[in-house]
Design an enzyme around this catalytic site. Structure first.
Site, short mmCIF file in Angstrom:
data_model
loop_
_atom_site.label_atom_id
_atom_site.label_comp_id
_atom_site.label_asym_id
_atom_site.label_seq_id
_atom_site.Cartn_x
_atom_site.Cartn_y
_atom_site.Cartn_z
N GLY A 258 -8.83 -9.19 0.05
CA GLY A 258 -7.84 -9.64 0.57
C GLY A 258 -7.34 -10.88 0.32
CE LYS B 154 -19.20 -18.42 7.20
NZ LYS B 154 -19.46 -18.10 8.41
NE ARG C 295 -4.27 -1.67 1.95
CZ ARG C 295 -5.33 -2.16 2.54
NH1 ARG C 295 -5.25 -1.66 4.02
NH2 ARG C 295 -6.43 -2.86 2.31
#
Length: 398
Positions: free
Chosen positions: A355, A198, A38
């Site tokens: 992520g 999920k 980052r």
């Protein structure tokens, strides 16, 4: 695309104090930065403003402190910023008030200063007008270069855009251009890979993508729920039984809209969830009662590769299997390699983010071979869900 957002191309930074919102919320261990990605993404914006004679004042949060906490200080991160950009970076031990004001007053054109963690003040997350005013007092211009925090309407990520002339930094600009190209104005056909554990965390995403893509490729644990919704036995595999009806609704909606949903045709199964557990490949119609589906099988990899070869644009969020455990990373790695080869051959524009996705693509060694890989998690997901992001909306040309 850049005509719809104000960028550094329109900003006159010379001699001005430029508040630059970056994302320095980077992984650390024992006070040392373990992944500077980052910071590296923000480096071009920082250098450009300094080279043009602006005074660069860095704003960022770090962690989730409840008030001032030395363990969540940005001071060691500021030292890493200095290392990455190859220039001195001064540090002020607050982001508002006398400490910040004194440090800013001492700056000369080309200087770089990092202010302390904005979240040491609870008013940051509340987007408190008084706190926004105290930050705005330190600068003449606000540059947002933190797409990964743009889904939050906080003082430093959105509030400042209403008080000061606002522009997108180079990292933010690259992100917006890549995402617009992939989802808002793509070259068709568009394929999307949605993986991960999920469905419940990605309902909004699946709903939005069915309206936008031609083929929706579903992998990871969420594919098990879709297979179960089709009446297939999935043994001891991860499955959200409460969402079987939702999965069927998504399949029906896709059919009505003429969108293709691609599910695994074979799977790598094991008796337990651990690295190097004995495994075998079975058809999705032959999963035993004690089997756990932990990756897609070779026939599924071929099917996905064929779908990617037909696409002109690929959007990717989520891995295909338990990629963090060998050998259940194979499906993700092989699909990533196929996507990278198609991208390098100029056949597909590939945009990935989230992520787990970034970790999986790093493990596969393909990050530099895709068109664009976003380091944002929640912001990338919300953009893909079609939600407006406060930190982006405030940069739009009105």
């Amino acid at each position: 695309m850049t005509t719809s957002f104000r960028t550094l191309d329109q900003a006159d930074v010379r001699g001005n104090r430029v508040l630059v919102r970056v994302d320095l919320n980077v992984p650390t261990e024992n006070g040392k930065v373990t992944d500077a990605t980052r910071i590296e993404r923000a480096a071009p914006t920082i250098r450009e403003i300094a080279d043009k004679g602006g005074m660069v004042i860095l704003l960022s949060h770090f962690g989730r402190p409840k008030g001032r906490d030395p363990k969540e200080s940005l001071k060691p991160i500021a030292a890493e910023v200095a290392r990455v950009i190859g220039r001195p970076v001064a540090f002020a031990d607050d982001c508002i008030g006398p400490a910040a004001e004194t440090a800013v007053a001492a700056m000369k054109p080309g200087d770089i200063l990092c202010l302390e963690n904005t979240r040491f003040h609870k008013e940051e997350e509340k987007n408190d007008p008084g706190f926004v005013a105290a930050l705005a007092k330190l600068g003449d211009i606000w540059v947002n270069d933190a797409f990964s925090a743009a889904h939050r309407a906080h003082a430093s990520t959105e509030g400042l855009g209403h008080r000061l002339p606002a522009y997108a930094g180079r990292s933010m600009q690259a992100e917006l251009e890549a995402l617009t190209k992939a989802l808002d104005a793509p070259t068709r056909p568009v394929a999307a890979i949605v993986g991960g554990a999920k469905i419940s965390t990605k309902l909004g995403l699946l709903g939005n993508l069915i309206d936008k893509v031609d083929a929706l490729i579903i992998g990871g644990g969420m594919a098990n729920t879709f297979l179960a919704a089709q009446g297939k036995a999935i043994g001891k595999s991860l499955c959200e039984t409460a969402l079987l009806g939702t999965a069927r609704d998504i399949l029906d909606k896709a059919k009505q809209k003429g969108r293709e949903i691609v599910l695994p045709v074979d799977a790598v199964v094991a008796g337990e969830f651990k690295a190097l557990a004995p495994s075998r490949v079975v058809s999705v119609d032959a999963v035993g009662p004690d089997d756990m589906i932990l990756d897609i099988g070779p026939a599924s990899v071929v099917t996905v590769g064929e779908k990617l070869a037909q696409a002109k644009t690929l959007v990717w969020n989520g891995p295909f299997g338990a990629f963090e455990l060998e050998p259940f990373d194979t499906g993700t790695v092989e699909v990533a390699e196929a996507a990278a080869e198609l991208t390098q051959a100029g056949k597909v524009v590939s945009v990935a983010g989230g992520g787990d996705t970034v970790a999986a693509l790093n493990a596969a060694g393909v990050v530099d071979r895709l068109t664009y890989v976003s380091t944002a998690g929640g912001a990338f997901l919300e953009w893909m869900e079609g939600k407006p992001l406060p930190g982006v909306e405030v940069l739009r040309v009105k």
